[in-house]
Design a protein around this motif. Sequence first.
Motif, PDB file in Angstrom:
ATOM      1  N   UNK A  25       0.609  -1.054  -0.234  1.00 47.78           N
ATOM      2  CA  UNK A  25       0.116  -0.075   0.035  1.00 47.78           C
ATOM      3  C   UNK A  25       1.352   1.356  -0.002  1.00 47.78           C
ATOM      4  N   UNK A  26       0.732   1.953  -0.279  1.00 44.45           N
ATOM      5  CA  UNK A  26       1.123   3.303  -0.750  1.00 44.45           C
ATOM      6  C   UNK A  26       1.088   4.206   0.839  1.00 44.45           C
ATOM      7  N   UNK A  27       0.976   4.232   1.597  1.00 46.04           N
ATOM      8  CA  UNK A  27       1.821   5.035   3.005  1.00 46.04           C
ATOM      9  C   UNK A  27       1.504   3.660   3.961  1.00 46.04           C
ATOM     10  N   UNK A  28       2.973   3.907   4.975  1.00 43.95           N
ATOM     11  CA  UNK A  28       2.558   2.847   6.050  1.00 43.95           C
ATOM     12  C   UNK A  28       2.788   3.975   7.339  1.00 43.95           C
ATOM     13  N   UNK A  29       1.842   3.950   7.870  1.00 48.63           N
ATOM     14  CA  UNK A  29       2.777   4.457   9.803  1.00 48.63           C
ATOM     15  C   UNK A  29       2.801   3.027  10.825  1.00 48.63           C
ATOM     16  N   UNK A  30       3.975   2.947  10.962  1.00 44.52           N
ATOM     17  CA  UNK A  30       4.337   1.953  12.113  1.00 44.52           C
ATOM     18  C   UNK A  30       4.277   2.340  13.487  1.00 44.52           C
ATOM     19  N   UNK A  31       3.251   2.438  14.613  1.00 42.23           N
ATOM     20  CA  UNK A  31       3.185   2.870  15.845  1.00 42.23           C
ATOM     21  C   UNK A  31       3.094   2.093  16.736  1.00 42.23           C
ATOM     22  N   UNK A  32       4.602   2.506  17.937  1.00 46.51           N
ATOM     23  CA  UNK A  32       4.574   2.253  19.076  1.00 46.51           C
ATOM     24  C   UNK A  32       5.182   2.374  20.313  1.00 46.51           C
ATOM     25  N   UNK A  33       4.759   1.997  20.985  1.00 43.76           N
ATOM     26  CA  UNK A  33       5.234   2.213  22.594  1.00 43.76           C
ATOM     27  C   UNK A  33       7.188   1.339  22.856  1.00 43.76           C
ATOM     28  N   UNK A  34       7.913   2.197  24.169  1.00 46.52           N
ATOM     29  CA  UNK A  34       9.026   1.798  23.655  1.00 46.52           C
ATOM     30  C   UNK A  34       9.612   1.945  24.915  1.00 46.52           C
ATOM     31  N   UNK A  35      10.541   1.429  25.446  1.00 48.71           N
ATOM     32  CA  UNK A  35      11.230   1.611  26.906  1.00 48.71           C
ATOM     33  C   UNK A  35      10.736   1.077  28.431  1.00 48.71           C
ATOM     34  N   UNK A  36      10.234  -0.424  27.878  1.00 43.90           N
ATOM     35  CA  UNK A  36       9.401  -0.680  29.112  1.00 43.90           C
ATOM     36  C   UNK A  36       9.935  -2.221  29.993  1.00 43.90           C
ATOM     37  N   UNK A  37       9.356  -2.294  30.793  1.00 43.96           N
ATOM     38  CA  UNK A  37      10.232  -3.845  31.233  1.00 43.96           C
ATOM     39  C   UNK A  37       9.134  -5.058  30.257  1.00 43.96           C
ATOM     40  N   UNK A  38      10.452  -5.821  29.558  1.00 41.98           N
ATOM     41  CA  UNK A  38       8.899  -6.397  28.509  1.00 41.98           C
ATOM     42  C   UNK A  38       9.852  -7.840  28.852  1.00 41.98           C
ATOM     43  N   UNK A  39       9.368  -8.671  28.608  1.00 37.12           N
ATOM     44  CA  UNK A  39       9.116 -10.219  28.949  1.00 37.12           C
ATOM     45  C   UNK A  39      10.106 -10.299  27.756  1.00 37.12           C
ATOM     46  N   UNK A  40      10.937 -11.080  27.696  1.00 42.44           N
ATOM     47  CA  UNK A  40      11.835 -11.972  26.208  1.00 42.44           C
ATOM     48  C   UNK A  40      12.271 -12.816  26.532  1.00 42.44           C
ATOM     49  N   UNK A  41      12.111 -14.071  27.826  1.00 43.49           N
ATOM     50  CA  UNK A  41      12.863 -15.859  28.285  1.00 43.49           C
ATOM     51  C   UNK A  41      12.084 -16.209  28.956  1.00 43.49           C
ATOM     52  N   UNK A  42      11.731 -17.494  28.527  1.00 42.55           N
ATOM     53  CA  UNK A  42      10.691 -18.043  29.938  1.00 42.55           C
ATOM     54  C   UNK A  42      11.665 -19.383  30.345  1.00 42.55           C
ATOM     55  N   UNK A  43      11.619 -20.151  31.864  1.00 47.92           N
ATOM     56  CA  UNK A  43      12.158 -20.313  32.515  1.00 47.92           C
ATOM     57  C   UNK A  43      10.478 -21.511  33.044  1.00 47.92           C
ATOM     58  N   UNK A  44      10.823 -22.650  32.510  1.00 48.58           N
ATOM     59  CA  UNK A  44       9.286 -23.843  32.200  1.00 48.58           C
ATOM     60  C   UNK A  44      10.164 -25.313  32.615  1.00 48.58           C
ATOM     61  N   UNK A  45       9.718 -25.609  34.045  1.00 45.72           N
ATOM     62  CA  UNK A  45       9.346 -27.072  34.689  1.00 45.72           C
ATOM     63  C   UNK A  45       8.289 -27.413  34.052  1.00 45.72           C
ATOM     64  N   UNK A  46       8.087 -29.391  34.276  1.00 53.20           N
ATOM     65  CA  UNK A  46       6.810 -29.600  34.482  1.00 53.20           C
ATOM     66  C   UNK A  46       6.168 -29.874  36.036  1.00 53.20           C
ATOM     67  N   UNK A  47       5.859 -29.407  35.932  1.00 53.59           N
ATOM     68  CA  UNK A  47       4.741 -29.358  37.415  1.00 53.59           C
ATOM     69  C   UNK A  47       3.513 -30.432  38.216  1.00 53.59           C
ATOM     70  N   UNK A  48       4.130 -31.746  37.239  1.00 57.48           N
ATOM     71  CA  UNK A  48       3.837 -32.585  37.817  1.00 57.48           C
ATOM     72  C   UNK A  48       2.015 -33.020  37.936  1.00 57.48           C
ATOM     73  N   UNK A  49       1.223 -31.575  36.966  1.00 55.35           N
ATOM     74  CA  UNK A  49      -0.487 -31.421  37.059  1.00 55.35           C
ATOM     75  C   UNK A  49      -0.639 -32.424  35.927  1.00 55.35           C
ATOM     76  N   UNK A  50      -2.081 -32.688  35.750  1.00 57.74           N
ATOM     77  CA  UNK A  50      -2.910 -33.097  34.554  1.00 57.74           C
ATOM     78  C   UNK A  50      -2.568 -32.487  32.696  1.00 57.74           C
ATOM     79  N   UNK A  51      -2.859 -32.219  31.909  1.00 60.74           N
ATOM     80  CA  UNK A  51      -2.848 -31.651  30.714  1.00 60.74           C
ATOM     81  C   UNK A  51      -3.996 -30.875  31.014  1.00 60.74           C
ATOM     82  N   UNK A  52      -3.963 -29.460  31.319  1.00 64.93           N
ATOM     83  CA  UNK A  52      -3.293 -28.207  30.268  1.00 64.93           C
ATOM     84  C   UNK A  52      -2.420 -27.907  31.158  1.00 64.93           C
ATOM     85  N   UNK A  53      -2.421 -28.247  32.369  1.00 62.99           N
ATOM     86  CA  UNK A  53      -1.668 -27.419  34.188  1.00 62.99           C
ATOM     87  C   UNK A  53      -0.613 -28.515  34.399  1.00 62.99           C
ATOM     88  N   UNK A  54       0.159 -28.768  33.282  1.00 64.33           N
ATOM     89  CA  UNK A  54       1.805 -29.561  33.525  1.00 64.33           C
ATOM     90  C   UNK A  54       3.254 -28.614  33.082  1.00 64.33           C
TER      91      UNK A  54
END
Length: 377
Positions: free
Chosen positions: A144-173
């Motif tokens: 398309x002719x015009x594109x405006x990409x607008x977003x916020x920045x400079x805030x505390x943001x998640x970029x990685x996760x650590x997972x472990x088994x819970x021992x509970x049935x799916x979907x909370x495993x």
Amino acid sequence: MFNSFGSALWMMPFSKYCRTDNRYWKHFSGGRHAGQPTYKCDEQEFQSNFSGWPTKIINIEIPSAHAFDAYPSFSEIPESNLSSMECGLPTQLSFSAREISDGTFFKAIEDYDPDSKRMLHLLQKSYLGDPVLNPLTPWERPPIKNVFCIYGSDSKTKVGYYFAPSGKPYPDNWIITDVIYEFEGSLISRSGTLVEGKIGPISGDETVPYLSLSLCKNWLGPKVNITRAPQSEHDGSDVQIKLNVEHHHGEDLVPKMTRLPRVKYITYYEDSESLPGKRTAIWELDKANHRNIVRSPVLMRELWLEMWHDIHPDAKLEFVTKAKRGPLRDEDCYWDYGKARCAWPDYCEYRYVFGDVHLGQSCRLRYTTAEVLSHYL
């Protein structure tokens, strides 16, 4: 990616170094194609540890010796809590953005998660094997002719996760045992520990990491004008401008501009030399939250000015000027108690109207809105 890894399949991270056949444009032009799309990664993907991201996206503990009963399905043990079950010493595996988006991660936990087979099927059918567009690869600029990409920045943001088994049935495993954030030029864990990784120039908007947000900078033309200005009304004294900055496709644009403490800025990246027939602009709003940015008065003001500028027959510039931002409505005028007058005296004056109950309500624009807007052509 909370109770089920597949619950957020559509917004999974991906590597900026991996692409599929560019069939998006062929589809719009009426071209025909057959066969499965080819997924390719360039050398940078295998030279980098994190697929261009700040860190590994998922770090997960799995048992060293597979025990079937340690990860029961919902139908097998509907209400059991098996958190104390012995299943061997765990092994921690880490996965980059590419290894998540191409299915490597789901294959690795297939024996430990009853939903992985379904996720692999859905990933292949609806994403990797899509004949038109694989959304889990970098997107080209929309046609398309015009594109405006607008977003916020400079805030505390998640970029990685650590997972472990819970021992509970799916979907909370699975449970989240730790989270990695990008914030103020560093990577930190939920407990406050510094984490090694590839630190970006700024952080995201509390929901989306900066790397994902800034991908639309690839859509800018070969030369870009960069302007940084305060978000609040200003007289132009704190506006910083860099003109005709060279932009190479695939490289981030990070201006060397100063910031005053406790001042929120908006940084504009706007085409100086556009792609043929195209016009692109990127706006970064400091501390603008992902969910609340659409309610930001600053964003509403900027969009109003830009739309008014674009439809005005006397507009002389490609984009609305950033030289200053004064009050645009009576509601923007207020009483300055320190100087005992209306603030912004060049724009506002004291004009009492019956019904005003305090001094600020009696501060109104000196000129009509049309006259005020004429300064932004």
